[in-house]
Design a protein around this motif. Structure first.
Motif, PDB file in Angstrom:
ATOM      1  N   GLN A   2       0.819  -1.211   0.000  1.00 11.63           N
ATOM      2  CA  GLN A   2       0.000   0.000   0.000  1.00 11.63           C
ATOM      3  C   GLN A   2       0.854   1.262   0.000  1.00 11.63           C
ATOM      4  N   GLN A   3       1.929   1.275   0.789  1.00  8.94           N
ATOM      5  CA  GLN A   3       2.799   2.448   0.833  1.00  8.94           C
ATOM      6  C   GLN A   3       3.426   2.695  -0.535  1.00  8.94           C
ATOM      7  N   GLY A   4       3.875   1.639  -1.198  1.00  8.70           N
ATOM      8  CA  GLY A   4       4.449   1.767  -2.538  1.00  8.70           C
ATOM      9  C   GLY A   4       3.430   2.262  -3.544  1.00  8.70           C
ATOM     10  N   THR A   5       2.196   1.796  -3.424  1.00 17.90           N
ATOM     11  CA  THR A   5       1.128   2.231  -4.313  1.00 17.90           C
ATOM     12  C   THR A   5       0.834   3.712  -4.105  1.00 17.90           C
ATOM     13  N   GLU A   6       0.797   4.152  -2.848  1.00 18.64           N
ATOM     14  CA  GLU A   6       0.563   5.573  -2.549  1.00 18.64           C
ATOM     15  C   GLU A   6       1.698   6.436  -3.105  1.00 18.64           C
ATOM     16  N   ARG A   7       2.931   5.955  -2.971  1.00 19.10           N
ATOM     17  CA  ARG A   7       4.086   6.689  -3.503  1.00 19.10           C
ATOM     18  C   ARG A   7       3.972   6.848  -5.014  1.00 19.10           C
ATOM     19  N   GLN A   8       3.610   5.760  -5.698  1.00 18.73           N
ATOM     20  CA  GLN A   8       3.485   5.811  -7.157  1.00 18.73           C
ATOM     21  C   GLN A   8       2.361   6.746  -7.581  1.00 18.73           C
ATOM     22  N   ALA A   9       1.264   6.758  -6.819  1.00 20.50           N
ATOM     23  CA  ALA A   9       0.164   7.670  -7.123  1.00 20.50           C
ATOM     24  C   ALA A   9       0.630   9.115  -6.992  1.00 20.50           C
ATOM     25  N   MET A  10       1.452   9.390  -5.973  1.00 19.84           N
ATOM     26  CA  MET A  10       1.967  10.750  -5.783  1.00 19.84           C
ATOM     27  C   MET A  10       2.909  11.126  -6.930  1.00 19.84           C
ATOM     28  N   VAL A  11       3.815  10.217  -7.298  1.00 20.35           N
ATOM     29  CA  VAL A  11       4.754  10.481  -8.396  1.00 20.35           C
ATOM     30  C   VAL A  11       3.981  10.715  -9.693  1.00 20.35           C
ATOM     31  N   SER A  12       2.904   9.979  -9.905  1.00 21.78           N
ATOM     32  CA  SER A  12       2.151  10.121 -11.151  1.00 21.78           C
ATOM     33  C   SER A  12       1.447  11.476 -11.256  1.00 21.78           C
ATOM     34  N   ARG A  13       1.296  12.198 -10.148  1.00 26.32           N
ATOM     35  CA  ARG A  13       0.687  13.536 -10.180  1.00 26.32           C
ATOM     36  C   ARG A  13       1.713  14.631 -10.491  1.00 26.32           C
ATOM     37  N   VAL A  14       2.980  14.284 -10.484  1.00 26.77           N
ATOM     38  CA  VAL A  14       4.039  15.264 -10.753  1.00 26.77           C
ATOM     39  C   VAL A  14       4.209  15.412 -12.265  1.00 26.77           C
ATOM     40  N   THR A  15       4.399  16.652 -12.721  1.00 28.45           N
ATOM     41  CA  THR A  15       4.663  16.909 -14.134  1.00 28.45           C
ATOM     42  C   THR A  15       5.934  17.750 -14.268  1.00 28.45           C
TER      43      THR A  15
END
Length: 124
Positions: A3-16
């Protein structure tokens, strides 16, 4: 992925690219140049080797910088967790890397970090 890794990836995917990066002390680090989502299967990085008999084009291609441009052990961590490459005047090489777990928030065209800029590894 946990879950922590999934949350991290979701945050990274919001960065442009072009977003401002602010460290934990409120210092503007720079702007995002590259966003790389994590790959849990990434464990090693090998630098290309040039064959002395290669053509000029092959030699140029073999010496082209691969991302991330850091020591292999850190590159493996960056590739595994995901990272940002940030253009900055704070490093003599002009860029630093941010591990996905060092990002606290992504909002209002800004990326906020959990660490001071001085702890970010510079590009080699």
């Amino acid at each position: 992925m946990n879950q922590q890794g999934t949350e991290r990836q979701a945050m990274v995917s919001r960065v442009t690219t072009g977003m401002r990066v602010i460290d934990v002390e409120g210092t503007e680090v720079g702007t995002v140049d590259l966003v790389q989502r994590g790959d849990p299967n990434a464990v090693t990085v090998q630098a290309p080797t040039a064959d002395p008999g290669s053509s000029l084009d092959e030699l140029i291609e073999s010496t082209a910088v691969e991302e991330p441009d850091v020591p292999a052990d850190l590159a493996a961590r960056l590739l595994h967790s995901g990272y940002l490459k940030v253009s900055t005047d704070l490093a003599r090489t002009g860029a630093v890397y941010v591990l996905a777990e060092q990002i606290t928030t992504v909002a209002d065209d800004q990326v906020r970090l959990a660490v001071p800029a001085r702890e970010l590894p510079p590009e080699e």
